[in-house]
Design a protein around this motif. Structure first.
Motif, PDB file in Angstrom:
ATOM      1  N   ASP A 126       0.947  -1.008  -0.065  1.00 47.53           N
ATOM      2  CA  ASP A 126       0.046   0.054   0.068  1.00 47.53           C
ATOM      3  C   ASP A 126       1.037   1.320   0.010  1.00 47.53           C
ATOM      4  O   ASP A 126       0.584   2.178  -0.691  1.00 47.53           O
ATOM      5  CB  ASP A 126      -0.981  -0.001   1.158  1.00 47.53           C
ATOM      6  CG  ASP A 126      -1.859   1.216   1.397  1.00 47.53           C
ATOM      7  OD1 ASP A 126      -2.612   1.306   0.446  1.00 47.53           O
ATOM      8  OD2 ASP A 126      -1.633   2.078   2.180  1.00 47.53           O
ATOM      9  N   GLN A 130       1.246   4.172  -2.705  1.00 48.16           N
ATOM     10  CA  GLN A 130       0.980   5.741  -2.516  1.00 48.16           C
ATOM     11  C   GLN A 130       2.236   6.302  -3.179  1.00 48.16           C
ATOM     12  O   GLN A 130       1.836   7.574  -3.491  1.00 48.16           O
ATOM     13  CB  GLN A 130       0.653   5.818  -1.009  1.00 48.16           C
ATOM     14  CG  GLN A 130      -0.507   5.296  -0.447  1.00 48.16           C
ATOM     15  CD  GLN A 130      -0.587   5.749   1.079  1.00 48.16           C
ATOM     16  OE1 GLN A 130      -0.377   7.071   1.444  1.00 48.16           O
ATOM     17  NE2 GLN A 130      -0.891   4.747   1.739  1.00 48.16           N
ATOM     18  N   THR A 134       2.057   9.319  -6.125  1.00 47.73           N
ATOM     19  CA  THR A 134       2.307  10.775  -5.712  1.00 47.73           C
ATOM     20  C   THR A 134       3.390  10.963  -6.458  1.00 47.73           C
ATOM     21  O   THR A 134       3.395  12.291  -6.884  1.00 47.73           O
ATOM     22  CB  THR A 134       2.998  10.746  -4.039  1.00 47.73           C
ATOM     23  OG1 THR A 134       1.861  10.327  -3.071  1.00 47.73           O
ATOM     24  CG2 THR A 134       3.567  12.182  -3.648  1.00 47.73           C
TER      25      THR A 134
END
Length: 307
Positions: A126, A130, A134
C-alpha cells in the motif's frame, strides 16, 4: 535481542520490530517535502526497510524450524532415557504429551508469524502504491508548470548520415523526460547519470534489477530492451538512458534511446538486436521532427544546433 522460553517454545523478543513503522516513516518523509528527489528518497528508504523486514521474518522462520527440530530431538532423547517412564514421577507428563503440546505451540507461533508477515507485506504494498501515485502526480504537475528543455546537436557524417547529440540534463529533468517520452516514471531518481557497473569488463547495464527485472535480466539486447520498456507498468527501471518512440510514416514506431555519454546524450536507434549511433538522414530528420512537434505542442523546450 533477548530470548524467553514459554511452554517449550523459545520466543524471541523484538521479532519483527520496526516492520510496522517502516512504511509510515517513508510516507511521512514523502509528505514532508514536495519535491521529486525527496519522493524518490522515501521510495528508496521503503525498499531498504522492506528488505530488512523480509530478512527478519526469514530469520524468525528459520529459528522456529530449528526450535521444532531441537524439541523433537530432546523429547525423543527423554523418552529413551532409562528411568524416565511415565508415572514414575508424580505429575510428570508423558514425552508424547509434552511433544504434542510443544508442536501445538510451534504451530501457533508459525501461524502468528505468517499473519504478521502478510500484514507487513500488505502495508508495504500500500505504501509503495501511494509513493508511485504521488510521484506520478508530481511529475505531471511539474510538466504542466514548467516544460523541460533540450539542446539538439547535429553532426554530419557525409551527406546522407548524421550523429545526433543532446546536451546532458540533470536534476528533475531526466524523470520528467522519461514520463514525457515513455509515459512512465523511472524507478530511481538519478538513473540517467548512473554509469556504474558490477563488472568493469562490461558496459553499464541499461536496466536496474528493480520492478520485476531479475539480476540476470539487466542486459537485454535492443529488441529485448524495447519489449521491456513497452511492456512496463507505471514504472520502468531504466539506467543510463532515456527511451524515445518515434512514429514512422508508414505506421508503427522506431525505438530510439538517448544514451548517457559524458557531457552529452547520444541518440541511438534500435536496429535488430543492436543499437547504432550513425543515423540515416531520414532517421535523424524524423527524430528531430518528433522533438520539434513536442515543442510546438508546448510540451518541450528545444534548441537545435548544426555543427
Amino acid at each position: 535481542m533477548s530470548d524467553t522460553t514459554q511452554g517449550g517454545v523459545v520466543k524471541h523478543a523484538g521479532a519483527g520490530e520496526g516492520a510496522a513503522s517502516g512504511p509510515d516513516a517513508a510516507l511521512a518523509r514523502l509528505r514532508a517535502l514536495e519535491t521529486l528527489e525527496s519522493g524518490y528518497e522515501a521510495w528508496l528508504e521503503l525498499k531498504l526497510e522492506q528488505a530488512a523486514s523480509r530478512l527478519r521474518f526469514r530469520e524468525e522462520r528459520e529459528r522456529l524450524e530449528q526450535q521444532g527440530s531441537f524439541l523433537l530431538g530432546a523429547v525423543r532423547a527423554a523418552g529413551l532415557t532409562p528411568g524416565t517412564e511415565p508415572g514414575l514421577v508424580a505429575g510428570a507428563a508423558a514425552p508424547g504429551e509434552f511433544l504434542r503440546d510443544a508442536e501445538e505451540k510451534l504451530t501457533q507461533a508459525r501461524d502468528a508469524l505468517a499473519r504478521r508477515e502478510a500484514e507487513s507485506e500488505a502495508k508495504h504494498a500500500d505504501a509503495f502504491a501511494q509513493i508511485r501515485a504521488t510521484l506520478k502526480d508530481r511529475v505531471r504537475r511539474y510538466l504542466g508548470a514548467s516544460r523541460p528543455s533540450l539542446t539538439l546537436l547535429l553532426r554530419r557524417v557525409g551527406t546522407e548520415r548524421a550523429i545526433l547529440h543532446l546536451a546532458r540534463v540533470s536534476g528533475d529533468t531526466p524523470a520528467l523526460l522519461c514520463f514525457l517520452f515513455a509515459g512512465r516514471i523511472p524507478s530511481r531518481y538519478g538513473f540517467l547519470l548512473d554509469d556504474s557497473t558490477e563488472d568493469v569488463s562490461l558496459a553499464p547495464a541499461p536496466l536496474y534489477a528493480d520492478e520485476g527485472v531479475g539480476a540476470d535480466e539487466v542486459r537485454p539486447d535492443a529488441a529485448g530492451l524495447e519489449a521491456r520498456v513497452r511492456g512496463a507498468g507505471e514504472v520502468v527501471p531504466l539506467k543510463g538512458f532515456l527511451p524515445v518512440f518515434v512514429p514512422r510514416p508508414s505506421g508503427g514506431e522506431d525505438f530510439f534511446r538517448l544514451l548517457q555519454r559524458g557531457a552529452v546524450l547520444e541518440v541511438e536507434v534500435a536496429d535488430g538486436t543492436a543499437f547504432r549511433n550513425v543515423l540515416s538522414r531520414e532517421e535523424s530528420e524524423r527524430f528531430a521532427g518528433h522533438l520539434l512537434r513536442l515543442k510546438l505542442e508546448g510540451r518541450l523546450g528545444l534548441d537545435i544546433e548544426v555543427g
